[in-house]
Write a protein that holds these residues in place. Sequence first.
Motif, PDB file in Angstrom:
ATOM      1  N   SER A 160       0.839  -1.191   0.000  1.00  8.48           N
ATOM      2  CA  SER A 160       0.000   0.000   0.000  1.00  8.48           C
ATOM      3  C   SER A 160       0.877   1.246   0.000  1.00  8.48           C
ATOM      4  CB  SER A 160      -0.905   0.008   1.232  1.00  8.48           C
ATOM      5  OG  SER A 160      -1.623   1.230   1.311  1.00  8.48           O
ATOM      6  N   GLN A 161       0.544   2.199  -0.881  1.00 13.56           N
ATOM      7  CA  GLN A 161       1.269   3.460  -0.950  1.00 13.56           C
ATOM      8  C   GLN A 161       0.270   4.613  -0.968  1.00 13.56           C
ATOM      9  OE1 GLN A 161       5.285   3.686  -1.623  1.00 13.56           O
ATOM     10  NE2 GLN A 161       4.383   2.339  -0.086  1.00 13.56           N
ATOM     11  N   VAL A 162       0.185   5.303   0.162  1.00 16.75           N
ATOM     12  CA  VAL A 162      -0.717   6.446   0.278  1.00 16.75           C
ATOM     13  C   VAL A 162       0.024   7.750   0.014  1.00 16.75           C
ATOM     14  CG1 VAL A 162      -2.228   7.721   1.857  1.00 16.75           C
ATOM     15  CG2 VAL A 162      -2.228   5.214   1.875  1.00 16.75           C
ATOM     16  N   VAL A 163       1.232   7.881   0.532  1.00 14.88           N
ATOM     17  CA  VAL A 163       2.033   9.086   0.334  1.00 14.88           C
ATOM     18  C   VAL A 163       2.596   9.084  -1.082  1.00 14.88           C
ATOM     19  CG1 VAL A 163       4.045  10.385   1.106  1.00 14.88           C
ATOM     20  CG2 VAL A 163       2.607   9.212   2.775  1.00 14.88           C
ATOM     21  N   THR A 164       2.357  10.171  -1.818  1.00 16.35           N
ATOM     22  CA  THR A 164       2.777  10.217  -3.219  1.00 16.35           C
ATOM     23  C   THR A 164       3.586  11.458  -3.575  1.00 16.35           C
ATOM     24  OG1 THR A 164       0.676  11.274  -3.845  1.00 16.35           O
ATOM     25  CG2 THR A 164       0.772   8.863  -3.946  1.00 16.35           C
ATOM     26  N   GLN A 165       3.913  12.300  -2.581  1.00 16.33           N
ATOM     27  CA  GLN A 165       4.662  13.512  -2.882  1.00 16.33           C
ATOM     28  C   GLN A 165       5.975  13.183  -3.584  1.00 16.33           C
ATOM     29  OE1 GLN A 165       2.984  13.041  -0.148  1.00 16.33           O
ATOM     30  NE2 GLN A 165       2.105  14.913   0.680  1.00 16.33           N
ATOM     31  N   LYS A 166       6.245  13.952  -4.643  1.00 20.88           N
ATOM     32  CA  LYS A 166       7.479  13.830  -5.423  1.00 20.88           C
ATOM     33  C   LYS A 166       7.687  12.412  -5.960  1.00 20.88           C
ATOM     34  CE  LYS A 166       9.803  17.642  -3.045  1.00 20.88           C
ATOM     35  NZ  LYS A 166      11.011  18.102  -2.304  1.00 20.88           N
ATOM     36  N   GLY A 167       6.568  11.703  -6.172  1.00 17.27           N
ATOM     37  CA  GLY A 167       6.643  10.378  -6.771  1.00 17.27           C
ATOM     38  C   GLY A 167       7.293   9.320  -5.903  1.00 17.27           C
ATOM     39  N   VAL A 168       7.252   9.530  -4.562  1.00 21.62           N
ATOM     40  CA  VAL A 168       7.912   8.561  -3.673  1.00 21.62           C
ATOM     41  C   VAL A 168       7.283   7.182  -3.778  1.00 21.62           C
ATOM     42  CG1 VAL A 168       6.469   9.124  -1.665  1.00 21.62           C
ATOM     43  CG2 VAL A 168       8.778   8.207  -1.321  1.00 21.62           C
ATOM     44  N   HIS A 169       5.983   7.105  -4.114  1.00 18.89           N
ATOM     45  CA  HIS A 169       5.338   5.799  -4.264  1.00 18.89           C
ATOM     46  C   HIS A 169       5.922   5.029  -5.444  1.00 18.89           C
ATOM     47  CE1 HIS A 169       3.283   8.453  -7.004  1.00 18.89           C
ATOM     48  NE2 HIS A 169       2.488   7.509  -7.468  1.00 18.89           N
ATOM     49  N   ILE A 170       6.267   5.739  -6.505  1.00 20.38           N
ATOM     50  CA  ILE A 170       6.888   5.088  -7.663  1.00 20.38           C
ATOM     51  C   ILE A 170       8.255   4.536  -7.276  1.00 20.38           C
ATOM     52  CG2 ILE A 170       7.715   5.410 -10.010  1.00 20.38           C
ATOM     53  CD1 ILE A 170       4.696   5.630  -9.768  1.00 20.38           C
ATOM     54  N   THR A 171       9.003   5.317  -6.514  1.00 22.54           N
ATOM     55  CA  THR A 171      10.331   4.879  -6.074  1.00 22.54           C
ATOM     56  C   THR A 171      10.237   3.625  -5.220  1.00 22.54           C
ATOM     57  OG1 THR A 171      11.137   7.171  -6.088  1.00 22.54           O
ATOM     58  CG2 THR A 171      12.411   5.563  -4.820  1.00 22.54           C
ATOM     59  N   ILE A 200       1.330  -7.157  -5.779  1.00 24.97           N
ATOM     60  CA  ILE A 200       0.105  -6.379  -5.926  1.00 24.97           C
ATOM     61  C   ILE A 200       0.275  -5.066  -5.181  1.00 24.97           C
ATOM     62  CG2 ILE A 200      -2.381  -6.341  -5.483  1.00 24.97           C
ATOM     63  CD1 ILE A 200      -2.220  -9.442  -5.447  1.00 24.97           C
ATOM     64  N   CYS A 201      -0.102  -3.967  -5.801  1.00 26.62           N
ATOM     65  CA  CYS A 201       0.006  -2.671  -5.135  1.00 26.62           C
ATOM     66  C   CYS A 201      -1.335  -1.952  -5.161  1.00 26.62           C
ATOM     67  CB  CYS A 201       1.088  -1.816  -5.780  1.00 26.62           C
ATOM     68  SG  CYS A 201       0.877  -1.505  -7.545  1.00 26.62           S
ATOM     69  N   GLY A 202      -1.478  -1.009  -4.239  1.00 26.85           N
ATOM     70  CA  GLY A 202      -2.714  -0.249  -4.165  1.00 26.85           C
ATOM     71  C   GLY A 202      -2.488   1.095  -3.516  1.00 26.85           C
ATOM     72  N   GLY A 203      -3.405   2.022  -3.774  1.00 28.23           N
ATOM     73  CA  GLY A 203      -3.304   3.354  -3.198  1.00 28.23           C
ATOM     74  C   GLY A 203      -4.136   4.351  -3.978  1.00 28.23           C
ATOM     75  N   PRO A 204      -4.235   5.581  -3.484  1.00 24.55           N
ATOM     76  CA  PRO A 204      -5.103   6.580  -4.106  1.00 24.55           C
ATOM     77  C   PRO A 204      -4.673   7.011  -5.498  1.00 24.55           C
ATOM     78  CG  PRO A 204      -3.776   7.569  -2.357  1.00 24.55           C
ATOM     79  CD  PRO A 204      -3.609   6.081  -2.252  1.00 24.55           C
ATOM     80  N   ARG A 205      -3.387   6.842  -5.836  1.00 15.84           N
ATOM     81  CA  ARG A 205      -2.923   7.252  -7.165  1.00 15.84           C
ATOM     82  C   ARG A 205      -2.382   6.061  -7.962  1.00 15.84           C
ATOM     83  NH1 ARG A 205       0.722  12.553  -6.837  1.00 15.84           N
ATOM     84  NH2 ARG A 205       0.563  12.273  -9.094  1.00 15.84           N
ATOM     85  N   ILE A 206      -2.938   4.906  -7.677  1.00 19.96           N
ATOM     86  CA  ILE A 206      -2.505   3.686  -8.358  1.00 19.96           C
ATOM     87  C   ILE A 206      -3.679   3.063  -9.094  1.00 19.96           C
ATOM     88  CG2 ILE A 206      -1.682   1.312  -7.975  1.00 19.96           C
ATOM     89  CD1 ILE A 206      -0.041   2.417  -5.648  1.00 19.96           C
ATOM     90  N   ASN A 207      -3.433   2.582 -10.291  1.00 25.99           N
ATOM     91  CA  ASN A 207      -4.428   1.804 -11.021  1.00 25.99           C
ATOM     92  C   ASN A 207      -3.742   0.584 -11.631  1.00 25.99           C
ATOM     93  OD1 ASN A 207      -3.156   2.650 -13.472  1.00 25.99           O
ATOM     94  ND2 ASN A 207      -4.414   4.507 -13.491  1.00 25.99           N
ATOM     95  N   HIS A 208      -4.514  -0.265 -12.257  1.00 25.15           N
ATOM     96  CA  HIS A 208      -3.977  -1.527 -12.776  1.00 25.15           C
ATOM     97  C   HIS A 208      -2.941  -1.282 -13.876  1.00 25.15           C
ATOM     98  CE1 HIS A 208      -3.743  -5.761 -13.572  1.00 25.15           C
ATOM     99  NE2 HIS A 208      -4.245  -5.652 -14.783  1.00 25.15           N
TER     100      HIS A 208
END
Length: 248
Positions: free
Chosen positions: A173-184, A205-213
Amino acid sequence: MTIDFTNVRPYGDTSNDGAVQISFSLPVPYGEEAREAARQLTAKMGFAEPQVYHMADLGEGFTYFIVYGRCEQGIDYAKIQVPKLESEEMSFYEINAFIRERIGRKLIVLGACTGTDAHTVGIDAIMNMKGYNGEYGLERYPEIDAYNLGSQVPNEELLAEAIRKNADALLVSQVVTQKGVHITNLTELVELAEAEGVRERFLLICGGPRINHEMALELGYDAGFGPGSLPPLVASYIAQAVERKEQT
C-alpha cells in the motif's frame, strides 16, 4: 440524447458545452493581481473564457483559486483500451470455497506500507479482520494466512519475510505520493525481487489513491487496485491468479 463517442467533451449544463471547474494554489499574495494571474494561467492551460469564481487567502503569500472555464478539446472514447484485471469478483464464502476446492491449501499473503509511508488505512482496510465497508478483511478468511506487517516496512524486510513464509502474494500500500515517492518504493521492491531471483515466486500487488492496474503493470506488478477497492476484489484476484499460476 445521442452521444458521439468519437468526440466526447466535458458536460456542464448542456451536452458538449465543455464546462469544467479546476482548483489550484499559486505562491502569490491575495489580491486582484492574484485573480488576474489565475485567469491568465487558466487561459494558457487551454481553457476558453476562464472566470475566477472563488479565491481565498492562504496566508504567507499563497492564494487558492476555483476557476470555471470551457474545454474545447474532445476525446475519441471509442478507441480507448484500458488493461483490466483478469478475474471475476467472488463473495467471502465463494473465495474460501474456491481456494479449498481448486487450490487445496491455504494461501499466504503478506501486506505492508513500504518505505517511509506510515499511512496504514489502505492496507488495514484490505488485511484487518474487521475489514472495511461491511466486507471482512483477509485475516478473517479461513483459507488465507494473512500477515499485516504494518507501516514503514523496508522493501528488503518485506521480501525477506515473504521468502521465509513462502508467500503466495505481497500486497503493498502506498498512500504518500509527494514527489513520486510511491513510484520509487514500488520500483525498488520489483528490482530487489528480480535481483534475488525470486520475482516469479510471488504475486506482487500494489494499491493506493494514485494507483491503477495499468500503472501497476508498467511498474512490473501483477495487479494494481485503486481507491475504494474492497477485500473480496483483492482476494478474488489472488485466488484465481494463484490457480492459473499453479496450472502452468
